[in-house]
Design an enzyme around this catalytic site. Structure first.
Site, PDB file in Angstrom:
ATOM      1  CG  ASP A 131      -0.235  -0.035   2.519  1.00 51.56           C
ATOM      2  OD1 ASP A 131       1.007  -0.097   2.523  1.00 51.56           O
ATOM      3  OD2 ASP A 131      -0.911  -0.001   3.543  1.00 51.56           O
ATOM      4  N   PRO A 133       8.938  -5.642   3.169  1.00 45.47           N
ATOM      5  CG  PRO A 133       6.924  -6.198   4.237  1.00 45.47           C
ATOM      6  CD  PRO A 133       8.335  -6.680   4.026  1.00 45.47           C
ATOM      7  NE  ARG A 136      -3.770   1.462   3.947  1.00 48.21           N
ATOM      8  CZ  ARG A 136      -4.283   0.248   4.100  1.00 48.21           C
ATOM      9  NH1 ARG A 136      -3.603  -0.678   4.725  1.00 48.21           N
ATOM     10  NH2 ARG A 136      -5.455  -0.058   3.584  1.00 48.21           N
ATOM     11  CE1 TYR A 186       4.374  -4.536   6.785  1.00 50.03           C
ATOM     12  CE2 TYR A 186       4.151  -2.158   7.052  1.00 50.03           C
ATOM     13  CZ  TYR A 186       4.090  -3.299   6.262  1.00 50.03           C
ATOM     14  OH  TYR A 186       3.746  -3.184   4.947  1.00 50.03           O
TER      15      TYR A 186
END
Lengths: 608, 608
Positions: free
Chosen positions: B52, B330, B243, B251
């Site tokens: 994302d 990531p 977000r 995470y």
């Protein structure tokens, strides 16, 4: 009318889908809870021509409805204005270029040109997303405003009765219908049926300046064909307005005798052709050439009329807006802008009244604010049009208009032509008592654009973008610095806002505060260290509502707002921004009672 | 396979509709003349979770396809990164905040986060406008690349045969089909069927860093919940990625023993739950609290693998891209970006070859450029992931990672994590011979963003916006000043460009120059006086193509580019920008022969 004509009821009936009607329809539809209908007698939207210039202030307004992004993507931008005057040989040459927009606070320092059909499409798509479509071709044939004072006062009554005729009805029986409306907006253009039906007169006169207009893709060796250009030649005046794509609009001064029918004294388009207008243009362009690359897209001729309606409303139940109440010269690019801003001013007031939030008396501010503006516009236009249509000064014409006269007028009127300088006078919704608390945020003018840094995530945000046209009053709380020594003052203020007698608690009447008011808190603090959670909870209804007067992480935007606005970092200052983006009141926290009084003067404490 | 399976022919078959596949499909569809098909085995697009984060360079790339505006409207922006470390009491506290993007030339100095489904929707809508839709659920079951050298060489042959199975076919007879393709792109993810079918191995290893990921709307009193935040606690490490809307991704570092099935040695999602991940997170957050406001939106666990495919292509007819050829951590936000940029690099090359413009040999530069990048990425990722997963230094753990180590790595790798520092090595399409003609425009790196002023209308334009990803090479002609003394040099240069042996005339072969090349001329001149018509006609194919190195009318943007780029105002300098926005070559006008040679090395002089 046959007795069986169907009847229906709406909150607002808008007559006319032009710039004023669309702005009104979109604002009401976006509100979400207003039953609105918009009709137009034309079978489809404008295809070409008509008005096409959007001023800096109007771009800001469109941005507040989320519509500017597309306008900017599709439109042409005019940043520069060029001035051409005759040289000693009588040929025009570049005298100077100057920024097209001279208003220093303009957020968008340019004008946008785009044909009216494309602008209308932006509104139509936005309205469609809110389930409103133009009902066409439909024309009004009768309008009747109740004379019953009780009905006129009541918020649940429908005191305006309008009979509509569907022009594409197959049979007469399907043709007529009756609409009962709480409010009617007549946005039906310069020849407004609504205005005439209500017997509202136009005041002012027609000038004897006659102009031709031609839209085309030009083939030209003129160096400023993509700038807004004012040409004063010994053969007359022209103006170039570059448009989207490679299109250009030419305004060309014509001789009255060429276009006015002596029998009627009216402009007769049949006496002219686009070729004849272009022939006049060619003379003003010498030594440069200009001709259409292919066909002329659209053309017209007109005489400038400078008139304003004697009143804007009947019983504050029917309003007229846009060209229906003011006409002026198109060359200062005002027409469509004034029209859109009329209904931008009116729409939120109607919604607040229809929701039972505001007293119907605020509707009187529509005429007060917008009619005064239209009169100012005409005063300006008289001076500007005279300068523009006047002959240039040459050795043979010592009384002519000098370039200096013209440039000075152009720049003096920058606030006006940009729309940035619009200033609403004191009224129930414009309270100037505490102007000194933020000397450079002028009460009655639009909130100045300014970048702040969002405390929670360091995102730079333009303050105008957190002041959308969403019917709510915005409460900007300039909290100052949050030094230890000021915390008790700040918490006292937060407690006062939380008290049951505070406007924040009083008018929502148990509903969420955020339904009626949006609170944005602006702190003197730095993004590296500030903790947004340190702001009292009532002042941060969401994490995004705390802003810092700081620069962004690249140090290229933001900062210096307290100083720029003239706001003290040592006290709490409240800036109230109206739903249309204009500053309604400013007050220091110690004068919170005056803020309560401001809202008490027009907000209701009971629901309908 | 039944003999009656239907057969079809396409220029390019894309297998896999993830970020790499979508970028490829959109670029090919936008070209307009490529027969392309894109398949995916999933019945619908990603709904939530997955990658994302969009880096600054990827935003620039999306902008070059006209897709950034919507991304910016819908996504969240990360401007700031916060670092939390344990205090003496063992509780985390804010150590410092720093700009999230440290690459000084980034046009968009922030990262955008938006869930993969929304990003895919942006691509799907853009592809649909070009009449391309994902064909799903369809999976490949066999692939065969011709071994006939003649067929592999021919531009009219279809040397790749792929058998597809339609997963939702009602009857078996409708299930299989055969597609003959000129090119196939395997963008089918980390477990790529294409890669395995072609026997391409992955090189590198799996780490023992195990992480859990949870997407949710948090209820938290953590002050940096809306910043990208790296938490190093004595209880492990976490990372916050804010977000869109109020969502946040966490995470969380997990213990290998909790999630790896000892029997298989593989991560087993059944051994974990989102509650368990959040329980670990809560410990790292102490003394702050964090919990989901309602439900967890999505969650997963993974072990970081750091591997790259041994080769990216078979016969330059089948290519693999994205996760199919590289996997990495990531947390540096690389995955989706590297994937999109793989096919952004590949797509224009395929189109140029398919059109018969470029020699198929340019396709070799795909692996050379992108595999080297992936290896660099993994080298970076190894260092970064080790720092990130390492324990913080405390009095009890003197070998731990210090905040200074971490911050230094974060800033050192800024060019890398932003994507801005991507640098392609010399090749047939990257010629560094005349780097000294513009020392600060690094050949092999993306064209620097810079605002210029359009000469004809004074509009400020970002140079990157006139370098769209439209398959054409862009010829930027830095003409220098147009003083009298330089005019003969400038006209000589224009004449040379007009000669039949010039690359501008040679490769279009009688077609319009603008089909293959876009020419943009940048002059040292000022907007008040410059006449764009004074530029030789071959250097201004349209009025919009002449730019000035000047400031805009408000003096707030533009100017200083010649100096910034290290370009002389006293000679003509040519900067060639590849269709993907990377500088391919720079040369002074006196070395025009070298420019001819550059294009001669990969452009064809005959049509297919």
């Amino acid at each position: 009318m046959p007795p069986q004509a169907p009847e229906s009821y709406v909150d607002v009936l808008i007559i006319g889908a032009g710039p004023a009607g669309f702005m009104c329809g979109n604002a009401l539809a976006a509100a979400g809870d207003i039953k609105v209908r918009i009709i137009d007698l034309r079978p489809s939207k404008v295809i070409a021509g008509q008005a096409d210039g959007i001023q800096p202030r109007t771009i800001e307004v469109l941005q507040s409805y989320g519509l500017a992004e597309r306008l900017l993507r599709e439109g042409n931008q005019m940043h520069m204005c060029a001035f051409y005057n005759p040289n000693v040989a009588g040929e025009i040459q570049l005298t100077s270029r100057a920024p097209d927009v001279t208003a220093p606070t303009a957020r968008f320092p340019f004008e946008v040109t785009l044909h009216q059909g494309a602008i209308e499409q932006i509104f139509m798509d936005s309205m469609a997303a809110h389930n409103l479509r133009v009902d066409r071709p439909v024309k009004p044939v009768a309008i009747e405003v109740s004379r019953d004072p009780e009905q006129l006062r009541s918020l649940s009554s429908y005191p305006v009765k309008v009979t509509l005729a569907r022009l594409d009805a197959a049979v007469d029986a399907d043709k007529l219908e009756v609409v009962h409306a709480k409010y009617v907006v007549g946005a039906d253009g310069a020849h407004s049926w609504v205005r005439k039906a209500l017997g509202i007169t136009m005041e002012g006169e027609q000038t004897d300046y006659v102009w031709g207009v031609v839209d085309m893709i030009p083939d030209s060796n003129f160096p400023d064909i993509r700038n807004k250009t004012a040409i004063h030649s010994t053969n007359g005046s022209s103006m170039i307005i570059p448009r989207e794509g490679d299109k250009v609009r030419l305004y060309v001064q014509l001789s009255e005798s060429d276009v006015v029918d002596p029998a009627t004294g009216r402009v007769d388009k049949n006496r002219m052709s686009s070729e004849q207008i272009l022939e006049v243009a060619r003379k003003t362009f010498q030594p440069f050439h200009i001709r259409p690359l292919s066909d002329v897209e659209w053309w017209t001729i007109y005489i400038i009329g400078q008139r304003v309606a004697s009143r804007y409303s009947v019983e504050d139940r029917v309003f007229i807006a846009g060209d229906a109440c003011h006409t002026h010269s198109p060359k200062a690019g005002q027409g469509m802008n004034a029209s859109m801003n009329d209904t931008h001013n009116l729409a939120w007031k109607m919604v607040q009244v229809l929701r039972g939030w505001a007293s119907p008396s605020i509707l009187k501010t529509y005429e007060a604010e917008r009619r005064k503006y239209a009169q100012d516009l005409i005063d300006f236009d008289k001076q500007f049009a005279a300068l523009f249509s006047g002959k240039p000064r040459t050795s043979n014409n010592q009384d002519g208009v000098t370039h200096e006269d013209f440039l000075k007028a152009f720049q003096t009127f920058g606030g006006f032509t940009s729309g940035i300088g619009v200033h609403y006078s004191p009224s129930m919704i414009v309270n100037t008592k505490h102007q000194k608390s933020a000397e450079n945020l002028v009460i009655g003018e639009r909130m100045l654009p300014q970048v702040f840094i969002r405390a929670a995530d360091a995102k730079p945000v333009e303050i105008q973008d957190v002041l959308p046209a969403d019917i709510r009053f915005k409460i900007l709380v300039f909290l100052g610095s949050m030094e230890e020594s000021r915390l008790s003052e700040i918490h006292t203020f937060a407690n006062e806002l939380s008290s049951p007698t505070s406007f924040l608690q009083r008018y929502p009447m148990g509903r969420q505060v955020s339904l009626m008011f949006d609170i944005i808190t602006i702190v003197v603090g730095d993004k590296q260290n500030f903790n947004y959670l340190s702001v009292p909870a009532i002042l941060r209804p969401h994490w995004s509502k705390v802003l810092l007067d700081d620069t962004d992480v690249t140090d290229s935007k933001g900062g210096g707002a307290y100083k720029r606005f003239g706001i003290s970092a040592e006290e709490v200052t409240i800036v109230i921004v109206r739903p249309d983006g204009y500053v309604g009141m400013i007050a220091p926290a110690v004068a919170l009672e005056d803020v309560h009084a401001y809202f008490a003067s027009f907000l209701a404490t009971h629901t309908v």
